[in-house]
Design a protein around this motif. Structure first.
Motif, PDB file in Angstrom:
ATOM      1  N   GLU A  83      15.464  48.862 -58.994  1.00 48.25           N
ATOM      2  CA  GLU A  83      13.938  48.443 -59.728  1.00 48.25           C
ATOM      3  C   GLU A  83      14.502  48.478 -61.308  1.00 48.25           C
ATOM      4  N   ILE A  84      15.213  49.373 -61.792  1.00 44.60           N
ATOM      5  CA  ILE A  84      15.462  49.775 -63.170  1.00 44.60           C
ATOM      6  C   ILE A  84      16.584  48.740 -63.620  1.00 44.60           C
ATOM      7  N   TRP A  85      17.527  48.598 -62.777  1.00 41.81           N
ATOM      8  CA  TRP A  85      18.776  47.576 -62.952  1.00 41.81           C
ATOM      9  C   TRP A  85      18.135  45.984 -63.154  1.00 41.81           C
ATOM     10  N   ASN A  86      17.131  45.587 -62.157  1.00 42.14           N
ATOM     11  CA  ASN A  86      16.595  44.329 -62.283  1.00 42.14           C
ATOM     12  C   ASN A  86      15.588  44.334 -63.813  1.00 42.14           C
ATOM     13  N   LEU A  87      15.044  45.482 -63.989  1.00 39.30           N
ATOM     14  CA  LEU A  87      14.249  45.452 -65.264  1.00 39.30           C
ATOM     15  C   LEU A  87      14.933  45.272 -66.413  1.00 39.30           C
ATOM     16  N   GLU A  88      16.208  46.041 -66.526  1.00 36.19           N
ATOM     17  CA  GLU A  88      17.024  45.652 -67.542  1.00 36.19           C
ATOM     18  C   GLU A  88      17.562  44.295 -67.641  1.00 36.19           C
ATOM     19  N   LYS A  89      18.122  43.605 -66.482  1.00 33.85           N
ATOM     20  CA  LYS A  89      18.425  42.441 -66.531  1.00 33.85           C
ATOM     21  C   LYS A  89      17.248  41.321 -67.248  1.00 33.85           C
ATOM     22  N   GLU A  90      16.026  41.812 -66.641  1.00 32.85           N
ATOM     23  CA  GLU A  90      14.962  40.881 -67.364  1.00 32.85           C
ATOM     24  C   GLU A  90      14.872  41.063 -68.614  1.00 32.85           C
ATOM     25  N   ASN A 121      18.569  49.124 -73.804  1.00 34.41           N
ATOM     26  CA  ASN A 121      19.001  50.133 -72.802  1.00 34.41           C
ATOM     27  C   ASN A 121      17.786  50.762 -72.382  1.00 34.41           C
ATOM     28  N   ILE A 122      17.550  51.040 -70.783  1.00 32.22           N
ATOM     29  CA  ILE A 122      16.834  51.632 -70.220  1.00 32.22           C
ATOM     30  C   ILE A 122      17.287  53.299 -69.861  1.00 32.22           C
ATOM     31  N   GLU A 178      17.355  61.452 -64.955  1.00 35.72           N
ATOM     32  CA  GLU A 178      17.651  60.419 -63.621  1.00 35.72           C
ATOM     33  C   GLU A 178      18.832  59.781 -64.013  1.00 35.72           C
ATOM     34  N   PHE A 179      18.803  58.772 -64.947  1.00 38.16           N
ATOM     35  CA  PHE A 179      19.896  58.025 -64.950  1.00 38.16           C
ATOM     36  C   PHE A 179      19.491  56.847 -66.225  1.00 38.16           C
ATOM     37  N   GLY A 180      20.398  56.001 -66.812  1.00 35.44           N
ATOM     38  CA  GLY A 180      20.124  55.105 -67.729  1.00 35.44           C
ATOM     39  C   GLY A 180      20.950  53.574 -67.170  1.00 35.44           C
ATOM     40  N   ILE A 181      20.516  52.593 -67.437  1.00 33.89           N
ATOM     41  CA  ILE A 181      21.080  51.342 -67.205  1.00 33.89           C
ATOM     42  C   ILE A 181      21.029  50.595 -68.528  1.00 33.89           C
ATOM     43  N   ARG A 182      22.381  49.950 -68.690  1.00 34.21           N
ATOM     44  CA  ARG A 182      22.485  49.039 -69.940  1.00 34.21           C
ATOM     45  C   ARG A 182      23.433  47.916 -69.365  1.00 34.21           C
ATOM     46  N   HIS A 183      22.905  46.510 -69.841  1.00 29.20           N
ATOM     47  CA  HIS A 183      23.781  45.422 -69.755  1.00 29.20           C
ATOM     48  C   HIS A 183      24.173  44.859 -71.098  1.00 29.20           C
TER      49      HIS A 183
END
Length: 227
Positions: A57-64, A141-142, A147-152
């Motif tokens: 969910e968060i990976w895809n939100l970061e992508k958006e 960056n989310i 928990e974790f963080g996601i960045r593209h």
């Protein structure tokens, strides 16, 4: 810079030792210098296991959010517009608001060129107009502390006809990366501060492109191609 699990929620890393485990989110931010010009790229994967629903969910939100930043990067727009577009996606999903955690706690991007970080920040209030010749990163960056963080992260170059992306964009789905980064029973690597462990199975690294090297998905955390 490489961060695992909870440490991936810190945008600028941690000095604490980390031990990689199957199922961890892994966020790697790195780059290189070619003929005096710097590159910068970040990729996020899940190591050694299928991602959880929350991770996806968060990976895809970061992508958006990154895609929204890309769309806002137009000649005549401002760097603040880029930040606002990416931040709105994250805020509309229930994070933030503004710079609050969990959410996007810092700028969406920075200028890059002869230095890795130059003026030209995609940040709220920056009214600098985008013009041909500008180069900057787009990397919302989310961060979800605990928990974790996601960045593209990718860099774009502004031309007369619009933006130019140096790299193939992040795959549409995290599973596209995982198919080429299979599960492993290895215990992983141990990191201290900013350095990679010597046990990382790197072969010879060849740069493929001036300024921003080619990104090869089979090792989704290095600028360059593994042979």
């Amino acid at each position: 810079m490489a961060n695992f699990a909870e440490a991936s929620a810190f945008p600028h890393g941690t000095s604490r030792p980390q031990v990689l485990k199957n199922g961890d989110v892994v966020l790697v931010d790195c780059g290189c210098t070619v003929e005096g010009y710097n590159s910068d790229i970040s990729r996020t994967i899940v190591f050694g296991a299928e991602p959880t629903a929350r991770q996806l969910e968060i990976w895809n939100l970061e992508k958006e959010a990154q895609a929204a930043g890309y769309r806002a990067a137009k000649i005549g727009a401002t760097l603040g517009d880029v930040d606002a577009a990416a931040r709105k996606v994250i805020t509309d999903a229930g994070f933030g608001p503004d710079y609050k955690l969990p959410g996007l706690p810092h700028r969406t991007g920075h200028g890059i060129g002869m230095d890795g970080h130059e003026w030209g920040n995609a940040v709220r209030g920056n009214t600098q107009i985008l013009e041909p010749g500008m180069c900057f990163s787009i990397e919302p960056n989310i961060s979800i502390v605990g928990e974790f963080g996601i960045r593209h992260e990718d860099c774009v170059y502004m031309t007369e006809s619009g933006r130019f992306g140096f790299l193939s964009p992040v795959p549409r789905f995290l599973s596209h990366l995982l198919r080429k980064f299979p599960r492993t029973k290895l215990p992983g690597f141990r990191l201290q501060g900013w350095g990679f462990a010597s046990r990382f199975p790197l072969k010879k690294l060849y740069l493929r492109r001036l300024i921003i090297p080619h990104f090869h998905e089979s090792i989704p955390c290095f600028t360059g191609r593994i042979y």
